[in-house]
Design an enzyme around this catalytic site. Structure first.
Site, PDB file in Angstrom:
ATOM      1  N   ASP A 290     -14.401   6.716   1.950  1.00 20.87           N
ATOM      2  CA  ASP A 290     -14.602   5.460   2.671  1.00 20.87           C
ATOM      3  C   ASP A 290     -13.943   4.303   1.917  1.00 20.87           C
ATOM      4  O   ASP A 290     -13.490   4.440   0.776  1.00 20.87           O
ATOM      5  CB  ASP A 290     -16.098   5.194   2.852  1.00 20.87           C
ATOM      6  CG  ASP A 290     -16.690   5.984   4.004  1.00 20.87           C
ATOM      7  OD1 ASP A 290     -16.485   5.574   5.161  1.00 20.87           O
ATOM      8  OD2 ASP A 290     -17.351   7.006   3.750  1.00 20.87           O
TER       9      ASP A 290
ATOM     10  N   LYS B  83       0.576   3.615  -3.177  1.00 21.25           N
ATOM     11  CA  LYS B  83      -0.603   4.418  -3.483  1.00 21.25           C
ATOM     12  C   LYS B  83      -0.231   5.836  -3.918  1.00 21.25           C
ATOM     13  O   LYS B  83       0.810   6.368  -3.514  1.00 21.25           O
ATOM     14  CB  LYS B  83      -1.506   4.519  -2.250  1.00 21.25           C
ATOM     15  CG  LYS B  83      -2.302   3.274  -1.932  1.00 21.25           C
ATOM     16  CD  LYS B  83      -3.251   3.550  -0.779  1.00 21.25           C
ATOM     17  CE  LYS B  83      -4.168   2.374  -0.514  1.00 21.25           C
ATOM     18  NZ  LYS B  83      -5.130   2.659   0.582  1.00 21.25           N
TER      19      LYS B  83
ATOM     20  N   CYS C 298       0.810  -1.225   0.000  1.00 24.53           N
ATOM     21  CA  CYS C 298       0.000   0.000   0.000  1.00 24.53           C
ATOM     22  C   CYS C 298       0.838   1.267   0.000  1.00 24.53           C
ATOM     23  O   CYS C 298       0.295   2.364  -0.137  1.00 24.53           O
ATOM     24  CB  CYS C 298      -0.958  -0.021   1.184  1.00 24.53           C
ATOM     25  SG  CYS C 298      -2.298  -1.228   1.003  1.00 24.53           S
TER      26      CYS C 298
ATOM     27  N   ASP D 140      -8.798  -3.402  -5.063  1.00 28.84           N
ATOM     28  CA  ASP D 140      -7.520  -3.020  -4.478  1.00 28.84           C
ATOM     29  C   ASP D 140      -6.424  -3.927  -5.046  1.00 28.84           C
ATOM     30  O   ASP D 140      -6.585  -5.145  -5.065  1.00 28.84           O
ATOM     31  CB  ASP D 140      -7.562  -3.144  -2.951  1.00 28.84           C
ATOM     32  CG  ASP D 140      -6.556  -2.225  -2.281  1.00 28.84           C
ATOM     33  OD1 ASP D 140      -5.373  -2.263  -2.673  1.00 28.84           O
ATOM     34  OD2 ASP D 140      -6.941  -1.482  -1.371  1.00 28.84           O
TER      35      ASP D 140
ATOM     36  N   ASP E  43     -11.517  -4.151   2.745  1.00 33.10           N
ATOM     37  CA  ASP E  43     -12.362  -2.994   2.461  1.00 33.10           C
ATOM     38  C   ASP E  43     -13.839  -3.304   2.683  1.00 33.10           C
ATOM     39  O   ASP E  43     -14.608  -2.434   3.096  1.00 33.10           O
ATOM     40  CB  ASP E  43     -12.149  -2.531   1.017  1.00 33.10           C
ATOM     41  CG  ASP E  43     -10.836  -1.804   0.821  1.00 33.10           C
ATOM     42  OD1 ASP E  43     -10.253  -1.366   1.828  1.00 33.10           O
ATOM     43  OD2 ASP E  43     -10.392  -1.675  -0.328  1.00 33.10           O
TER      44      ASP E  43
ATOM     45  N   GLY F  32     -11.325 -13.144 -13.533  1.00 30.83           N
ATOM     46  CA  GLY F  32     -10.742 -11.827 -13.333  1.00 30.83           C
ATOM     47  C   GLY F  32     -10.173 -11.285 -14.627  1.00 30.83           C
ATOM     48  O   GLY F  32     -10.667 -11.575 -15.716  1.00 30.83           O
ATOM     49  N   HIS F  33      -9.080 -10.523 -14.503  1.00 33.68           N
ATOM     50  CA  HIS F  33      -8.494  -9.884 -15.679  1.00 33.68           C
ATOM     51  C   HIS F  33      -6.983  -9.823 -15.508  1.00 33.68           C
ATOM     52  O   HIS F  33      -6.479  -9.605 -14.400  1.00 33.68           O
ATOM     53  CB  HIS F  33      -9.059  -8.473 -15.850  1.00 33.68           C
ATOM     54  CG  HIS F  33      -8.632  -7.811 -17.120  1.00 33.68           C
ATOM     55  ND1 HIS F  33      -8.967  -8.286 -18.366  1.00 33.68           N
ATOM     56  CD2 HIS F  33      -7.875  -6.698 -17.330  1.00 33.68           C
ATOM     57  CE1 HIS F  33      -8.449  -7.500 -19.296  1.00 33.68           C
ATOM     58  NE2 HIS F  33      -7.786  -6.535 -18.692  1.00 33.68           N
ATOM     59  N   SER F  34      -6.250 -10.011 -16.611  1.00 31.76           N
ATOM     60  CA  SER F  34      -4.790  -9.958 -16.574  1.00 31.76           C
ATOM     61  C   SER F  34      -4.276  -9.047 -17.679  1.00 31.76           C
ATOM     62  O   SER F  34      -4.903  -8.899 -18.730  1.00 31.76           O
ATOM     63  CB  SER F  34      -4.192 -11.360 -16.743  1.00 31.76           C
ATOM     64  OG  SER F  34      -4.552 -11.908 -18.005  1.00 31.76           O
TER      65      SER F  34
END
Length: 329
Positions: free
Chosen positions: A49, A19, A16, A67, A90, A138-140
């Site tokens: 939030d 970011k 993180c 995330d 989250d 998902g996605h790559s």
């Protein structure tokens, strides 16, 4: 025998800490309100939030978040577990339950072997399995550097929703995980030294803490991740129009964190966090090392909630708005 791949060498800022700085991010999204017909949008961009929340009916709301980040540890399987736990957090931070997630994978396929990517995905799958959350597809993307995370969908009862703006003066503040993973991860990246306690903290789900918070009637809180304890506390203070008072002696740290900070293993993200919160923080007698630890960019950190939870230390309280939004004492 081939030398083990050190994944952290392929990240500019691990976990993180990579970011976009909080102040820049706030300016970036300012004025980007919800689309038309968003009457049932319970939580959007207003206060930053942890996830978006849309009401489905009087008893159910949808929680949606995404995330992903660069490697925070060298072990591919552990990185997958950490990234998955962080993304699921989250939903937990909003008082919700994750139902289904999608992998988000960026991989330099000409640089790193696909077998390592498989280990990352396996780590994410195993954590999602522990959470009781379906992980489906998902996605790559073929990218210059490795990144991994999840897009997560969950549910929450609107009456149980936990948000940044629901704090009340006089409430205690509890923190459910110790701080220090940021400086320990930075030391790991620089030296290769492994910190099992930090990995254990980052892979521990916030599920039980969220359940305890909902059961205790907590309505205000967040998780502590890339903006550090001070950054997330300041966001809570602004949203709830209160002052956050933190008792620095009560803040728990992982073993070795203070030494890592004293030895200078502080990420650029943590230093940017400190710069961001300084104008509205009264640091009292806290020295630079302690300030940096309190601003340390956490990856898959604990929950910071307005209320008392079993086993979680009370580290401060909410006060009526004074001159400062965050006060250390």
């Amino acid at each position: 025998m081939a030398e083990p791949v050190r994944l952290t060498r392929y990240s500019r800022g691990g976990g993180c800490a990579c970011k976009i700085p909080a102040g820049e991010l706030e300016a970036l999204v300012r004025g980007l309100g919800p689309a038309a017909g968003a009457a049932d949008l319970l939580v959007g961009l207003d206060h930053g939030d942890d996830a978006a929340v849309v009401r489905l009916d009087e008893r159910t709301a949808l929680v949606s978040t995404a995330d992903f980040f660069t490697p925070v540890v060298d072990d591919a399987y552990d990185w997958g577990r950490i990234a998955a736990a962080n993304a699921l957090s989250d939903v937990y931070a909003m008082g919700g339950v994750p139902l289904v997630a999608l992998n988000l994978l960026c991989w330099p396929r000409g640089v790193l072997p696909l077998e390592l990517a498989r280990e990352v995905l396996r780590g994410g799958r195993d954590v999602a399995r522990v959470a009781g959350c379906h992980l489906a597809g998902g996605h790559s993307v073929d990218d210059e550097g490795p990144k991994y995370g999840l897009a997560v969908t969950g549910t929450v009862r609107p009456a149980d929703l936990i948000t940044l703006d629901a704090g009340r003066a006089g409430q205690p503040l509890s923190l459910t995980k110790p701080l220090g993973v940021g400086v320990l991860n930075t030391r790991h990246k620089a030296t290769g030294e492994i910190f099992p306690a930090a990995v254990a903290a980052m892979t521990m789900l916030n599920r039980d803490a969220a359940r305890a918070a909902v059961a205790a009637g907590v309505r205000c809180g967040t998780d502590v991740t890339g903006f550090g304890l001070l950054g997330h506390a300041s966001k809570l203070a602004r949203a709830s129009r209160l002052t956050v008072a933190i008792d620095t002696a009560r803040v728990p740290y992982l073993a070795g964190a203070r030494q890592a900070a004293r030895d200078g293993y502080v990420s650029g993200g943590s230093r940017r966090n400190l710069d961001w919160v300084t104008p509205w923080t009264d640091f009292g007698s806290a020295g630079e090392a302690e300030r940096l630890l309190l601003a340390d960019a956490q990856t898959s950190g604990g929950l910071l909630v307005a209320g008392e939870l079993p086993g979680a230390p009370v580290i401060g309280e909410l006060l009526p708005r004074g001159e400062h939004r965050v006060v250390l004492r």
